[in-house]
Design an enzyme around this catalytic site. Sequence first.
Site, PDB file in Angstrom:
ATOM      1  N   ASP A   1      43.147  41.227  67.926  1.00 16.26           N
ATOM      2  CA  ASP A   1      44.097  42.105  67.966  1.00 16.26           C
ATOM      3  C   ASP A   1      45.067  42.193  66.702  1.00 16.26           C
ATOM      4  OD1 ASP A   1      45.979  43.981  68.975  1.00 16.26           O
ATOM      5  OD2 ASP A   1      47.253  42.325  69.684  1.00 16.26           O
TER       6      ASP A   1
ATOM      7  N   ASP B   1      42.287  44.141  64.195  1.00 13.21           N
ATOM      8  CA  ASP B   1      41.923  45.663  64.370  1.00 13.21           C
ATOM      9  C   ASP B   1      43.151  46.413  63.589  1.00 13.21           C
ATOM     10  OD1 ASP B   1      43.777  45.442  66.205  1.00 13.21           O
ATOM     11  OD2 ASP B   1      42.830  46.058  67.914  1.00 13.21           O
ATOM     12  N   GLY B   2      44.087  45.809  63.911  1.00 13.01           N
ATOM     13  CA  GLY B   2      45.142  46.514  63.050  1.00 13.01           C
ATOM     14  C   GLY B   2      45.217  46.401  61.663  1.00 13.01           C
TER      15      GLY B   2
ATOM     16  N   ARG C   1      44.706  49.815  58.760  1.00 17.29           N
ATOM     17  CA  ARG C   1      45.438  50.023  57.781  1.00 17.29           C
ATOM     18  C   ARG C   1      44.710  50.056  56.442  1.00 17.29           C
ATOM     19  NH1 ARG C   1      48.970  46.970  60.646  1.00 17.29           N
ATOM     20  NH2 ARG C   1      48.370  44.941  59.653  1.00 17.29           N
TER      21      ARG C   1
ATOM     22  N   ASP D   1      44.288  49.859  71.736  1.00 19.38           N
ATOM     23  CA  ASP D   1      45.033  48.587  71.612  1.00 19.38           C
ATOM     24  C   ASP D   1      45.780  48.343  72.827  1.00 19.38           C
ATOM     25  OD1 ASP D   1      45.396  46.316  69.414  1.00 19.38           O
ATOM     26  OD2 ASP D   1      47.423  47.145  69.446  1.00 19.38           O
TER      27      ASP D   1
ATOM     28  N   ASP E   1      45.436  45.135  75.260  1.00 17.13           N
ATOM     29  CA  ASP E   1      46.323  44.023  75.471  1.00 17.13           C
ATOM     30  C   ASP E   1      46.906  44.165  76.645  1.00 17.13           C
ATOM     31  OD1 ASP E   1      46.355  43.675  72.627  1.00 17.13           O
ATOM     32  OD2 ASP E   1      48.050  45.033  72.112  1.00 17.13           O
TER      33      ASP E   1
END
Length: 221
Positions: free
Chosen positions: A50, A53-54, A58, A71, A75
């Site tokens: 998790d 991927d964020g 960016r 996402d 979650d």
Amino acid sequence: MPDQPKENVFLFVPNLIGYGRIILALVAFYYMPYDPIIGSLCYITSGMLDAVDGYAARLLNQSSRVGAMLDQLTDRVGTCGLLMVLCMLYPRWAIVFQISTALDITSHWIHFYSSTSLKKSASHKSVDYGSPILKLYYTSRPLLFFMCLGNETCYTMLYLCYFTPGPYLLPFWHVGLFDLLFFMSLPVAIAKAFCSWLQLKGAMGAIAEVDLEERQQLKKE
């Protein structure tokens, strides 16, 4: 100039990582009732991705609404799947896990709808409904990471405690590692549930305000 090739949002790297998270979560759900090693490893790996991927979104400039929704869904489905397993393992406490599931789903869905569809915000994390707690929760990445990590640790350790308390840290202290981590992370899980309640309350209030504004507009017409 030749036309630029059309991008495929579904094949963005962060979204590919999201698909991998879903597969790992499904494998975890399959093994969780009887194999805590494979079940917990797949679930924890899915959760750790998790953060990846964020970061990829960016770094590669591949943030997208599809990715944000994926996402959110991953979650929610991951946590709710684990809570369903806990209902099986701890039936006497099933009502607690059911309430936690309902609060998690409703608060995040209504908040996502209110912030992105009604308020037209680019991210659901930029809307705090005037709550200083939610503002701190969503603007401080270390705090958000700590809260999510503590919440997942609490449920995961409770799952593992059903099979084993974990290794004993001290010979004279009969408390296993999994037991200790569960009790240490429990206050964080409770605090996160409180933030979900604030989120639900704020989002419902924002939706009600839109209703009132629309009714006032109709009366003027």
